[in-house]
Design an enzyme around this catalytic site. Sequence first.
Site, PDB file in Angstrom:
ATOM      1  N   ASN A 160      -1.365 -10.598  -3.612  1.00  0.00           N
ATOM      2  CA  ASN A 160      -0.264 -11.404  -4.117  1.00  0.00           C
ATOM      3  C   ASN A 160      -0.862 -12.644  -4.767  1.00  0.00           C
ATOM      4  O   ASN A 160      -1.291 -13.575  -4.077  1.00  0.00           O
ATOM      5  CB  ASN A 160       0.682 -11.802  -2.983  1.00  0.00           C
ATOM      6  CG  ASN A 160       1.816 -12.692  -3.457  1.00  0.00           C
ATOM      7  OD1 ASN A 160       1.936 -12.983  -4.648  1.00  0.00           O
ATOM      8  ND2 ASN A 160       2.644 -13.141  -2.528  1.00  0.00           N
ATOM      9  N   GLU A 193       3.826  -7.965  -8.283  1.00  0.00           N
ATOM     10  CA  GLU A 193       4.500  -8.678  -9.370  1.00  0.00           C
ATOM     11  C   GLU A 193       5.811  -9.324  -8.951  1.00  0.00           C
ATOM     12  O   GLU A 193       6.320 -10.199  -9.655  1.00  0.00           O
ATOM     13  CB  GLU A 193       4.753  -7.710 -10.528  1.00  0.00           C
ATOM     14  CG  GLU A 193       3.466  -7.125 -11.108  1.00  0.00           C
ATOM     15  CD  GLU A 193       3.745  -6.059 -12.148  1.00  0.00           C
ATOM     16  OE1 GLU A 193       4.934  -5.747 -12.385  1.00  0.00           O
ATOM     17  OE2 GLU A 193       2.769  -5.517 -12.721  1.00  0.00           O
ATOM     18  N   SER A 217      -3.334 -11.684   1.075  1.00  0.00           N
ATOM     19  CA  SER A 217      -2.162 -12.526   0.894  1.00  0.00           C
ATOM     20  C   SER A 217      -1.888 -13.220   2.214  1.00  0.00           C
ATOM     21  O   SER A 217      -2.743 -13.275   3.106  1.00  0.00           O
ATOM     22  CB  SER A 217      -0.967 -11.667   0.458  1.00  0.00           C
ATOM     23  OG  SER A 217       0.183 -12.464   0.263  1.00  0.00           O
ATOM     24  N   ASP A 219       1.029 -13.355   5.547  1.00  0.00           N
ATOM     25  CA  ASP A 219       1.538 -12.305   6.430  1.00  0.00           C
ATOM     26  C   ASP A 219       2.734 -11.569   5.831  1.00  0.00           C
ATOM     27  O   ASP A 219       3.018 -10.434   6.213  1.00  0.00           O
ATOM     28  CB  ASP A 219       1.923 -12.915   7.775  1.00  0.00           C
ATOM     29  CG  ASP A 219       0.725 -13.519   8.487  1.00  0.00           C
ATOM     30  OD1 ASP A 219      -0.254 -12.795   8.722  1.00  0.00           O
ATOM     31  OD2 ASP A 219       0.753 -14.728   8.783  1.00  0.00           O
ATOM     32  N   ARG A 323       4.439 -25.497  -0.486  1.00  0.00           N
ATOM     33  CA  ARG A 323       3.467 -24.403  -0.538  1.00  0.00           C
ATOM     34  C   ARG A 323       2.208 -24.768  -1.313  1.00  0.00           C
ATOM     35  O   ARG A 323       1.104 -24.302  -0.995  1.00  0.00           O
ATOM     36  CB  ARG A 323       4.131 -23.172  -1.150  1.00  0.00           C
ATOM     37  CG  ARG A 323       3.211 -21.982  -1.350  1.00  0.00           C
ATOM     38  CD  ARG A 323       3.948 -20.784  -1.914  1.00  0.00           C
ATOM     39  NE  ARG A 323       4.862 -20.233  -0.930  1.00  0.00           N
ATOM     40  CZ  ARG A 323       4.505 -19.345  -0.015  1.00  0.00           C
ATOM     41  NH1 ARG A 323       3.242 -18.941   0.050  1.00  0.00           N
ATOM     42  NH2 ARG A 323       5.379 -18.868   0.825  1.00  0.00           N
TER      43      ARG A 323
END
Length: 565
Positions: A160, A193, A217, A219, A323
């Site tokens: 990701n 994507e 990535s 979890d 984030r």
Amino acid sequence: MEKDASGPDPSRQRNGFVGVLYGEFTDSLNDRVRYSVSLTESALTIKRISSSPGRTKVVFDLTDCVGCRAYRGPDSSDVGAYFTAYFYPFKRRWMSAGVARQRVEQCFRVALVQDPLANLQEAERWAHAIRDASAVQAPRRDGVAYMEVRPPCRVMILVNPHSGRGQALQLFTGHIQGMLTEAAVPYTLVLTEHKNHARELVRKADLTKWDALVIMSGDGLLFEVINGLMEREDWQEAIQTPLGILPGGSGNALAASIHHYSQSPPAWNEELLLSCGFMLCKGLVSSLDLVSIHLASQQRLFSFLSLAWGFVADVDIESEKYRHVGAIRFLMGTLVRLASLRVYQGRLAYLPVREAPKRPQGSIKANLEPPTPQHPSMCSSFPCPFIPNSSPNQNSRHKHNSTNSNHNTITNSSNNAITTKKPETQSDVKPGAPVDSLLPGLDQPVPENWTVVKEEDFVLVLAIYQSHLAEDLWTVPGAMADDGLIHLFYVTAGISRPALLRLFLAMEKGAHLACGCPHLVYEKVTALRLEPISAQGMITVDGEMVEHGPVQAQIHPGLARLICG
């Protein structure tokens, strides 16, 4: 000429030890520097040949070796050949205390004769022997049954690119790509994507083409993959596909847990990534418990990490806005939520493990024996407003081998309903999917052998089945990926903001159970039900927000397979 490894070999006896591969080679960069190299079943020993005193030898444990390759040099006139072994031993950090895995490369030039082919064959013989010996010396833990993903294997790696700080792809190319090449692990890289892209992909993929599925990535992507596998017609075979995790998100709870299970010293950030990459290359596979979770909408999910309500879930979701700062987002979210600490009203019940759990350090309210429930059932005197009116049909054709064998039919006197047989309630759950034999329908009261929590005012409820909730939150020190347990924590109302902050700070070292907090309760359970009363408070499964309403869960021991150490 290449020598038969099974026949007499003078090099194996040159130093007097039968079974040891021995040779003398030059440094790959300086022909005047020579080394004696010996290979045993557990170590590669390198000693510089010199008349001057000094450092005598270096010993590399083959447990730390991920691969070895033989090759010709770039100069076509060079008759020599080369072999390079790649190790990731624990070494002292440069800038801080402690040790971490660090890459070490050992390269030697083979020029025993003037025949380039013969020299290459000798280099290949050494590379093959080192690879075989290092495969046998994988870092196994005592008492753990392993399977193996052995090279050559075919690995799908799902990345990701937007996870965490948006650096997952750069982390892969900078740290993992070369390691997989060194270990001769072929892979196909897939960039996700959109949300649920991985779920859709693995639901339809031809899994016969892959020996393992690896997630780079946070979890959440693994949550997608597991549920995609469980939605397949062939879910029983599909969920046996070994799963790997490479930390590329903010929380990285499973990656931190796997590292902890390997009994390695604590690691964070790129050091944690290197550790998980190392375990991927070694290819050991063990069991992974999954938890079946039922929501009020009759949706069924499968979880590998946690079910949370209240403070923890709110922090997880509300900190999404931070984030871009990485893992520190959780600290920021915690401080914000502490400033306006909430109390969440709800009902909680659980099925405790049959054997008495050990009392943790400190004065924790842990039930050493299953207590008599405070009420005969939850929702026994009124229907839940979140539950559909139609009761699901009971299915008694399947039995599930659970860690708790007390799942006989129980008749609850409050409504004379059979409450221990749970039907399949999700329309896309395939026939034969694991039956939740410990769970009644969500519109039915819980069985009488469950414990109903007296308190209805909570600050948080957390059911977790791994050791870590994040890289720096060691939530369940004694947990294992396949211990067959749901570790249930809840904090009741009345705790002060400083006391709650102290709990989370202590959790960084796994010391929160020793804080003696009277509001913290820890139980080992195999099933649970949560019914929120107040409208506030989010519910998350593996860090992903789900619908607000009644939810219940049951452990399924060893249902999946996990690449670990």
